[in-house]
Design an enzyme around this catalytic site. Structure first.
Site, PDB file in Angstrom:
ATOM      1  N   GLY A 227      -4.858   1.824   4.910  1.00 32.62           N
ATOM      2  CA  GLY A 227      -4.257   2.377   4.531  1.00 32.62           C
ATOM      3  C   GLY A 227      -2.484   1.561   4.197  1.00 32.62           C
ATOM      4  CB  SER A 228      -0.206   1.453   3.339  1.00 25.08           C
ATOM      5  OG  SER A 228       1.834   1.619   2.420  1.00 25.08           O
ATOM      6  CG  PHE A 229       0.594  -4.293   2.667  1.00 25.71           C
ATOM      7  CD1 PHE A 229       1.142  -4.478   1.518  1.00 25.71           C
ATOM      8  CD2 PHE A 229       0.769  -5.575   3.390  1.00 25.71           C
ATOM      9  CE1 PHE A 229       0.645  -6.282   0.725  1.00 25.71           C
ATOM     10  CE2 PHE A 229       0.622  -6.905   3.263  1.00 25.71           C
ATOM     11  CZ  PHE A 229       0.844  -7.057   2.215  1.00 25.71           C
ATOM     12  N   GLY A 231      -4.417  -1.236   2.569  1.00 30.85           N
ATOM     13  CA  GLY A 231      -5.424  -1.524   1.608  1.00 30.85           C
ATOM     14  C   GLY A 231      -5.881  -2.531   1.617  1.00 30.85           C
ATOM     15  CG  ASP A 250      -6.067   5.253   0.822  1.00 32.01           C
ATOM     16  OD1 ASP A 250      -5.610   5.884  -0.253  1.00 32.01           O
ATOM     17  OD2 ASP A 250      -5.557   6.693   1.374  1.00 32.01           O
TER      18      ASP A 250
END
Length: 407
Positions: A227-229, A231, A250
């Site tokens: 998730g976030s970075f 991703g 994501d």
């Protein structure tokens, strides 16, 4: 909703979003933010720490009285509040107050974990002469080797926050979940001093090596989510770790340099294209702008410099070139779920990622009209979980004869 300070409001909402997973109460968050003036980082830390201490004390009292459920619920909320308290303190050298709050975050989460049903198991994953901290979250009613979701964080989360982001939803659906802090994240950064690295496939390789030693885990049904970075990190890892059966990004994140160029558009072309050899004076106007803009100062000077172990914009631009998935995405052979959130700046390259993938792939769009268009669908997490896990159910089907490909 909580503050006229955009950064404070975003971080308070981040804390509140974990309510549905037991990580916060609206009233506790609201009462805390009423005591925090906009822009006052000292007040932020003081008041969130006070709330965390008060809720942790509830956990202690309940535990002493034998009220295990009440104790674990209080400890879980306290852990999230301790994490929230030190976010504005990011930066090198690591502040003692940040270390203290992180240690309390870890201790209260551990107190929750041992009382969870089933208990969460703290693990140490062997990695290049040291270990990475993690938690194995076992699904309650799975018999034999089960499907497992490995979860990697991004720039500023911890293994404890990953529990809210993925593990609760995974366990409810019969997936084991293996959470970990990699280099530049959580304990490995705060206590071990390990900076982030671009070749995340080496990090995940160690995690997969560990996962395949566990009797609860089916080595043929391992998925990785970021998730976030994360991703970026998940995609990079999937490009170099063939044992993964699925990958969730994501959002889909192609490269760090493109994001950096947007944030530093006022830099001369010479500094952007060849930062190592550019005149240091070229960076001065951008540095002045960053230092005068609280959100940018936190994102770049406090967070990014700390995470990467650097101290200049020239270094940041130079290492940003290494954080690219342009080669990795073409090496991924497992099915990939690429999230695109309508109003998430990090999702700007999600469609490019999707187009570049050569294997089975799904592009999932999350819209503002659905209440899920923000960063990582933070405010519409139930919808994200529904779509992502429904997709993963098809990819990692219990029936091994079932198709494992999504389009």
């Amino acid at each position: 909703m909580f503050s006229t300070d955009p950064f404070f409001d975003e971080q308070a909402m981040r804390t509140l979003m974990h309510t549905q997973f037991g990580g916060a109460d609206f009233g506790e968050c609201m009462a805390t933010m009423e005591r925090v003036p906009p822009g006052d980082t000292l007040a932020w830390h003081r008041e969130w720490l006070a709330t965390a201490d008060r809720v942790a004390a509830i956990g202690d009292a309940c535990a002493a009285a034998g009220h295990a459920v009440s104790a674990r619920e209080a400890y879980l909320r306290a852990s999230n509040y301790y994490r929230t308290s030190y976010v504005p303190l990011f930066g090198a050298p690591t502040a003692p107050a940040l270390v203290h709050a992180f240690e309390r975050e870890s201790a209260t989460f551990a107190a929750f974990a041992e009382r969870a049903t089933p208990p969460l198991e703290a693990v140490e994953i062997p990695y290049e002469g040291t270990t990475l901290p993690g938690y194995f979250c076992r699904a309650a009613h799975v018999r034999g080797r089960g499907r497992t979701l490995i979860v990697t964080a991004g720039y500023d989360s911890t293994v404890h926050e990953l529990y809210f982001a993925f593990a609760v939803a995974a366990n409810r659906r019969g997936y084991h979940c293996l959470l970990f802090d990699g280099p530049g994240q959580g304990r490995t950064l705060i206590k071990q001093g390990l900076p982030m690295r671009p070749d995340w496939e080496r990090v995940v390789r160690a995690v997969v090596d560990y996962a395949t030693t566990r009797s609860e885990i089916d080595p043929d049904r391992l998925a990785l989510a970021g998730g976030s970075f994360g991703g970026y990190l998940a995609l990079r890892a999937a490009g170099g770790e063939p044992r993964l059966a699925a990958c969730i990004a994501d959002p889909g994140f192609m490269e760090l340099l493109g994001t950096m160029k947007q944030m530093l558009a006022d830099l001369p072309a010479e500094a952007l294209e060849d930062p190592r050899h550019a005149n240091p004076a070229l960076f001065a106007p951008s540095m002045a702008r960053i230092e005068a803009t609280p959100a940018l100062r936190w994102k770049i000077l406090q967070r990014a410099f700390w995470v990467h172990g650097i101290d200049s914009l020239a270094e940041y631009l130079e290492i940003a070139r290494l954080y690219s998935n342009r080669q990795a995405v073409r090496s991924i052979r497992c099915p990939v779920f690429v999230a695109w959130e309508e109003n998430d700046a990090l999702a700007a390259s999600a469609e490019e990622v999707y187009a570049a993938l050569e294997g089975p792939k799904t592009l999932a769009r999350f819209l503002a009209a659905e209440g899920a268009g923000d960063h990582c669908a933070m405010l519409g997490r139930s919808l994200f979980h529904q779509r992502m896990f429904d997709w993963l159910d098809g990819v990692l089907a219990d029936d091994q004869a079932a198709p494992r490909i999504a389009t």
